[in-house]
Scaffold this active site. Structure first.
Site, short mmCIF file in Angstrom:
data_model
loop_
_atom_site.label_atom_id
_atom_site.label_comp_id
_atom_site.label_asym_id
_atom_site.label_seq_id
_atom_site.Cartn_x
_atom_site.Cartn_y
_atom_site.Cartn_z
N TYR A 51 10.58 9.97 -2.84
CA TYR A 51 9.77 9.82 -4.06
C TYR A 51 10.09 10.91 -5.09
O TYR A 51 9.23 11.25 -5.91
CB TYR A 51 8.28 9.86 -3.70
CG TYR A 51 7.76 8.54 -3.16
CD1 TYR A 51 7.75 7.39 -3.94
CD2 TYR A 51 7.24 8.44 -1.86
CE1 TYR A 51 7.26 6.19 -3.45
CE2 TYR A 51 6.74 7.25 -1.37
CZ TYR A 51 6.76 6.11 -2.17
OH TYR A 51 6.27 4.92 -1.70
N HIS A 117 5.89 -0.57 0.10
CA HIS A 117 6.77 -0.13 -0.99
C HIS A 117 7.86 -1.18 -1.15
O HIS A 117 8.30 -1.76 -0.16
CB HIS A 117 7.44 1.22 -0.65
CG HIS A 117 8.60 1.52 -1.56
ND1 HIS A 117 8.43 2.09 -2.80
CD2 HIS A 117 9.93 1.23 -1.45
CE1 HIS A 117 9.61 2.18 -3.40
NE2 HIS A 117 10.54 1.67 -2.60
N GLU A 128 17.88 3.51 -2.44
CA GLU A 128 16.86 3.56 -1.38
C GLU A 128 17.38 3.01 -0.05
O GLU A 128 17.06 3.54 1.01
CB GLU A 128 15.62 2.79 -1.85
CG GLU A 128 14.93 3.48 -3.02
CD GLU A 128 13.72 2.73 -3.55
OE1 GLU A 128 13.39 1.65 -3.02
OE2 GLU A 128 13.09 3.24 -4.49
P1 IDP Z 1 5.13 1.03 -6.79
O1 IDP Z 1 4.96 1.47 -5.37
O2 IDP Z 1 4.28 -0.18 -7.09
O3 IDP Z 1 6.56 0.89 -7.21
P2 IDP Z 1 5.11 3.55 -8.28
O4 IDP Z 1 4.64 3.69 -9.68
O5 IDP Z 1 6.59 3.67 -8.01
O6 IDP Z 1 4.51 2.19 -7.71
O7 IDP Z 1 4.36 4.67 -7.44
C1 IDP Z 1 4.75 4.98 -6.12
C2 IDP Z 1 3.52 5.10 -5.27
O8 IDP Z 1 2.77 6.23 -5.70
C3 IDP Z 1 2.56 3.92 -5.36
O9 IDP Z 1 2.88 2.86 -4.51
C4 IDP Z 1 1.23 4.57 -4.99
O10 IDP Z 1 1.08 4.63 -3.59
C5 IDP Z 1 1.38 5.97 -5.55
N1 IDP Z 1 0.74 6.05 -6.87
C6 IDP Z 1 1.20 5.57 -8.04
N2 IDP Z 1 0.35 5.83 -9.05
C7 IDP Z 1 -0.67 6.50 -8.49
C8 IDP Z 1 -1.87 7.07 -9.02
O11 IDP Z 1 -2.16 7.01 -10.22
N3 IDP Z 1 -2.68 7.67 -8.12
C9 IDP Z 1 -2.38 7.79 -6.79
N4 IDP Z 1 -1.25 7.25 -6.26
C10 IDP Z 1 -0.42 6.63 -7.09
#
Ligand code: IDP
Length: 141
Positions: A51, A117, A128
């Site tokens: 990440y 994910h 990835e």
């Molecule tokens: P995605 O998993 O849908 O691609 P991303 O924006 O890449 O979303 O974010 C990675 C992961 O980080 C998310 O799946 C979620 O678990 C966590 N995450 C994203 N935004 C937030 C937030 O605003 N608060 C807490 N966790 C978050």
């Protein structure tokens, strides 16, 4: 349409709920093939590297803490339009906003513990997949 590969992770909350098989069925019923798979308990280094693009975000420490809280199942899905198709099956990042019938709507509790994910582009997918699998661990059929 192009045959693509995408990286999928069943996160610790969904593994703890014992729904690995139900999630695999969603992939298979949608026509995606599981061409590589492993269960592992991520270290903080491995989760943080995965990440890395979120390193500066306020939720980064919680995200790494959550992803290392229990085992995950990591798989490579292959099929037509696999990246976008898997994102459709997953639903929105926040399960409260996810469409009915998606994996996150059905199995996730919160934006932190959101079950799965999936790579968000073919470029991320290539990075990835290589982050978790050597080429000889992938078994296209
Ligand atoms: P995605 O998993 O849908 O691609 P991303 O924006 O890449 O979303 O974010 C990675 C992961 O980080 C998310 O799946 C979620 O678990 C966590 N995450 C994203 N935004 C937030 C937030 O605003 N608060 C807490 N966790 C978050």
């Amino acid at each position: 349409m192009a045959i693509e590969r995408t990286l999928s992770i069943i996160k610790p909350d969904a593994v703890a709920k014992n729904v690995i098989g139900q999630i695999y069925s969603r992939f298979e019923n949608a026509g995606l093939k599981i061409v590589a798979a492993k269960m592992l308990h991520l270290s903080k280094e491995k989760a943080g590297g995965f990440y890395a693009e979120h390193k500066e975000r306020p939720f980064f420490a919680d995200l790494v803490g959550f992803m290392t809280s229990g085992p995950v199942v990591v798989q490579v899905l292959e099929g037509e339009n696999a990246v976008a198709l898997n994102r459709e099956l997953m639903g929105a990042t926040n399960p409260k906003e996810a469409d009915a019938g998606t994996i996150r709507a059905d199995f996730a509790e919160s934006i932190d513990a959101n079950a799965v994910h999936g790579s968000d582009s073919t470029t991320s997918a290539a990075r990835e997949v290589a982050y978790f699998f050597a080429e000889d661990e992938i078994c296209p059929r």
